[in-house]
Design a protein around this motif. Structure first.
Motif, short mmCIF file in Angstrom:
data_model
loop_
_atom_site.label_atom_id
_atom_site.label_comp_id
_atom_site.label_asym_id
_atom_site.label_seq_id
_atom_site.Cartn_x
_atom_site.Cartn_y
_atom_site.Cartn_z
N UNK A 111 0.85 -1.20 0.00
CA UNK A 111 0.00 0.00 0.00
C UNK A 111 0.88 1.24 0.00
N UNK A 112 0.34 2.41 -0.40
CA UNK A 112 1.12 3.63 -0.32
C UNK A 112 1.66 3.92 1.08
N UNK A 113 0.94 3.51 2.12
CA UNK A 113 1.42 3.71 3.49
C UNK A 113 2.40 2.63 3.94
N UNK A 114 2.56 1.60 3.09
CA UNK A 114 3.56 0.55 3.30
C UNK A 114 3.39 -0.21 4.62
N UNK B 248 -5.22 2.34 3.33
CA UNK B 248 -3.80 2.65 3.28
C UNK B 248 -3.40 3.54 2.12
N UNK B 249 -4.38 4.23 1.52
CA UNK B 249 -4.06 5.18 0.46
C UNK B 249 -4.21 4.65 -0.95
N UNK B 250 -4.77 3.47 -1.13
CA UNK B 250 -4.96 2.93 -2.47
C UNK B 250 -6.10 3.66 -3.17
N UNK B 251 -5.89 4.08 -4.39
CA UNK B 251 -6.90 4.78 -5.17
C UNK B 251 -7.72 3.77 -5.94
N UNK B 252 -9.02 3.76 -5.70
CA UNK B 252 -9.87 2.72 -6.32
C UNK B 252 -10.87 3.29 -7.32
N UNK B 253 -11.05 4.61 -7.32
CA UNK B 253 -11.94 5.25 -8.29
C UNK B 253 -13.32 4.60 -8.32
#
Length: 290
Positions: free
Chosen positions: A249-252, A284-289
């Motif tokens: 995730x972007x937050x790792x 965790x910052x994942x973009x899912x649109x």
């Protein structure tokens, strides 16, 4: 900087795999679901909630957060009695009631027992949280058996669908339904195809039911967690993969149940009075649109 623990921080440096269903009391490290200094504001005072899969993980965190906000809770679970008793203890520490019932919601007779227990204990249901679920890692699409496919849908979708139908007579204007879907409904997962499919169904169910119940003043929303450190994880994935869980995730890092529960509080409360048919994404910052 986050102070949340990560799975590689166990006492021997190695997270442990479990057999299904997972037990929170056997996890290392334990998920964070009730330790955080949650600042309650009485958002659910006087309300009664039914929470499926509330013995551990996200379900427990939601039960405790609801109780801190003033709600009595009925918690359903499969067979994890020690975990369920700990949830009961934590809820009662807040001064609220906690009613436990064990069994398989895929069993129609048990499902109706849950509804009757809610009727007997509370006389109404202000909030229904459809959270119970299961998942099974499969290396190939072809290896998913019909038995597993039907079992996963029975637990994750059919039981939720039927429980909502049966419990609706106990709900009135101002009530709220919150369903647990998953980031996999949006991103997919090549090793959790049947599970991801059930979670896609939950999203569509949420959107469709919200329009159906709008005229009755009942809101329907969902929460789509990303990788959250719950008993479902060590009981699903091989031990060697646990230390890297959530690192993509972007937050790792993986999330903790106490980082997800506030989404349920918001959607269950009057703060979300103009919100229905929506999905919140603590991932965790994942973009899912989506």
């Amino acid at each position: 900087m986050s102070t949340h623990r990560t799975p590689q921080a166990s006492d021997d440096g190695k997270p442990r795999q479990q057999a299904q269903p997972g037990r929170q009391d056997r996890m290392a490290p334990r998920p964070e679901g009730e330790e955080r200094n949650y600042l309650a504001a009485g958002k659910l005072r006087g309300r009664c909630a039914v929470i499926t899969g509330g013995d551990s993980g996200i379900g427990r965190a939601v039960a405790v957060a609801f109780a801190k906000e003033g709600a009595d809770v009925l918690v359903t679970y499969l067979e994890e009695h020690e975990d369920a008793r700990e949830t009961e203890r934590l809820v009662r520490e807040t001064g609220q009631r906690c009613v436990l019932i064990a069994g398989d919601l895929g069993d129609e007779a048990h499902l109706k027992q849950v509804v009757e227990l809610a009727r007997k204990e509370f006389g109404k249901v202000d909030v229904l949280v459809n959270n119970a679920g299961e998942q099974h890692v499969m290396e190939s699409f072809e290896s998913i058996t019909r038995q597993q496919l039907e079992r996963t849908f029975r637990t994750n979708f059919f039981a939720m669908f039927r429980l909502t139908q049966e419990i609706l007579p106990l709900m009135s204007e101002g009530a709220s339904i919150v369903n647990t879907t998953s980031v996999t409904a949006y991103h997919g997962n090549p090793k959790l195809i049947d599970y991801s499919s059930t979670k896609g169904a939950v999203v569509s169910f949420t959107r469709s039911l919200s329009t159906s119940l709008a005229e009755r003043g009942i809101r329907v929303n969902a929460v789509a967690p990303g990788p959250i450190w719950t008993p479902l994880i060590p009981s699903t994935f091989p031990e060697e993969s646990l230390a890297s869980f959530g690192k993509n995730t972007p937050m790792q890092r993986p999330g903790q149940p106490d980082e997800v529960a506030p989404c349920f509080v918001f959607l269950a409360s009057d703060d979300a009075s103009y919100t229905s048919g929506q999905v919140m994404h603590p991932n965790g910052g994942q973009i899912v649109n989506g």
